[in-house]
Design an enzyme around this catalytic site. Sequence first.
Site, PDB file in Angstrom:
ATOM      1  CD  GLU A 153      -2.902  -1.177   2.335  1.00  0.00           C
ATOM      2  OE1 GLU A 153      -3.949  -1.850   2.243  1.00  0.00           O
ATOM      3  OE2 GLU A 153      -2.568  -0.561   3.364  1.00  0.00           O
ATOM      4  CD  GLU A 309      -4.223  -5.996   2.304  1.00  0.00           C
ATOM      5  OE1 GLU A 309      -4.943  -5.285   3.061  1.00  0.00           O
ATOM      6  OE2 GLU A 309      -2.999  -5.911   2.281  1.00  0.00           O
TER       7      GLU A 309
END
Length: 681
Positions: A153, A309
């Site tokens: 991320e 995710e």
Amino acid sequence: MSLSSWPTGSAICFGGDYNPEQWPREVWDEDVALMREAGVNLVSVGIFSWAMLEVREGEFDFAWLDGLLDLLHRNGIAVDLGTPTASPPAWFFAAYPQARVVAKDGTVQGFGSRGMASPSSPEYRRAATRVAGKLAERYGSHPAVVMWHVHNEYGAPVGEDFSAAAGTAFREWLRTRYGSLDALNAAWGTAFWGQRYVEWEHVGLPSATPSVANPAQRLDFARFTDHQLRACFLAERDAIRAHATQPVTTNFMANECPTTDLFAWAREVDVVSNDHYLTAADERGHVGLALAADLTRSVAGGRPWILMEHSTSAVNWQPRNVAKRAGEMARNSLSHLARGADGILFFQWRASRSGAEKFHSAMVPHAGTGSRVWREVVALGAALERLAPVRGSRVEADVAVLWDTESFWAQDLEWRPSVDVQHRERVRAYYERLWRDGRTVDFVEPSQDLSAYRLVVAPASYLLRERDAANLTRFVEQGGTLLVSFFSAIVDEHDAVHAGGFLAPLREVLGVAVEEFLPLRAGETTRVAWAPAGVAARTLVADVWQDDLVVDGAEVVGTHLDGPAAGGAAITRHAYGAGTAWYVSTRLDVDALEPVLEQVYADAGLAPTGLPQGVEVVTRHGEDADFVVAINHTSEDVKLALGDGQELLGATAVAGTLDLPSGSVVVLRTAPRRPGGDGRP
């Protein structure tokens, strides 16, 4: 990426983040047995394990990872192997304290959380590249490893950095971008407030200032921040490629991480992957989910992508972490699949007992395998196995929504005409209207070829380059339909108002000019008389904004009834070349946009699909079959006419209509047909 090189072959990827280092060795055997029960075929490993892999600088311990990868491979579970560089170990910060991130106010960020060191730090870049290279050298030929997962991320939580290393790198980046101080001064408009530079060493970061910092400097710093983060990714990616041939990815956060330019990043990965979590406060979170999924598919260029995710139930970082109800996890997962995802993964496999995310849901929750969540995980694995034929098919759209990260960066800066004008709100409002009308959407950059689309919507194009405005104008001239919202085409790439004033680059195609902004007070509403030719007149409620519009060739189809622009044009339509351009100069909510979009669709040769509200239907097109995914987000059962075919989840034949019970999903395999769903040949 070809079918043969997809991480799990012809199967849809299913699994999640696996962090066995948090558990005793005997739990690993239980984990892999449960993974096989659930149908897991891919797990992401090692993402936060730098301290366990490089225990001291230059001292590596791979024994535990050797055993783990061998165990997973023996059990038929493939590995997306992470580089652990999102969380440098304590020894790194002790050795290189200058590599810590510095906040805008000068606060030095400490150890003990997650997040990268300064992306401009040479010491961090060197250490991250070293550990990535060592992993690839050791595991590049390991049969379990089918993909590489760089970092985690990017931009969250570390985006902007105001360290000394960032200052040095920023000046070098500016030298490369502008070549001379004269060019920099011109681009930044430094004649204002006496900010002119005569030495490169005097150019600093837009740190905390007594008043608002130079907006052009702030915009360039956003570009620089994105560049530095991406340079870290590229360094690790290339270190991996020196030893390994598997595809390389990094997990994006589409629509949630404002520091990264997703289209630019997508050009650097082998497969696009995305993390998505519902916003608990959003009562229509499934619409936000669809937006993120469409955006991810769009930056992937329509190619298959991986949902790296999402959550089985509640997350842990929002003010109120609402749990998902029965069936919601499946609807979320299959909505991503409907919009192009060929991988459905979660954070994480087993819920953590310790640490900041111990209240985050997981595939194996704290309640264990007797829980509803676990039963739904197993059911989802079985469903995805039945949906394997969908793998490799594509979504096609005939409506495009403009997405320009640099424009968003610029619009979000201080001292804009109204704090109520937010790009996120307008993008969501127009997207939700399209979603309710059953129109499948691609997101596009304003520089892209638009010829494949019938309708292009520009909800928030505050910054619009001249060449991109020319691209939109050509689109209309050649027969397309363009819809532009207010506060668009205001500035150029340096955040300078266009020569000729507001809306100047689009005046010709829109047939209107903006003399002055007329923002409204907080809570103030106004009315628009909506009366296009041949349509029953009605009154629309608006708020936040009005323009003082000068009409120059356009047809006025909506008029302000009150407010500072009372009596003036509110909504216009302009025939231009072979196409039509619409301008909406006020803020309409999703409901008020309905009659406007009906007329815009008519110009584009489209129409609402007439689906019941709260039901979404998306088609994926394959070479030999189409796959129609229908999801009922409502509390009422509905009947749908989707065509004849085979319903894959229930393994039943369908002729004519099918039942779609409340909260359920169906996937209908049908004969291939042209996309659009509107009867065009």
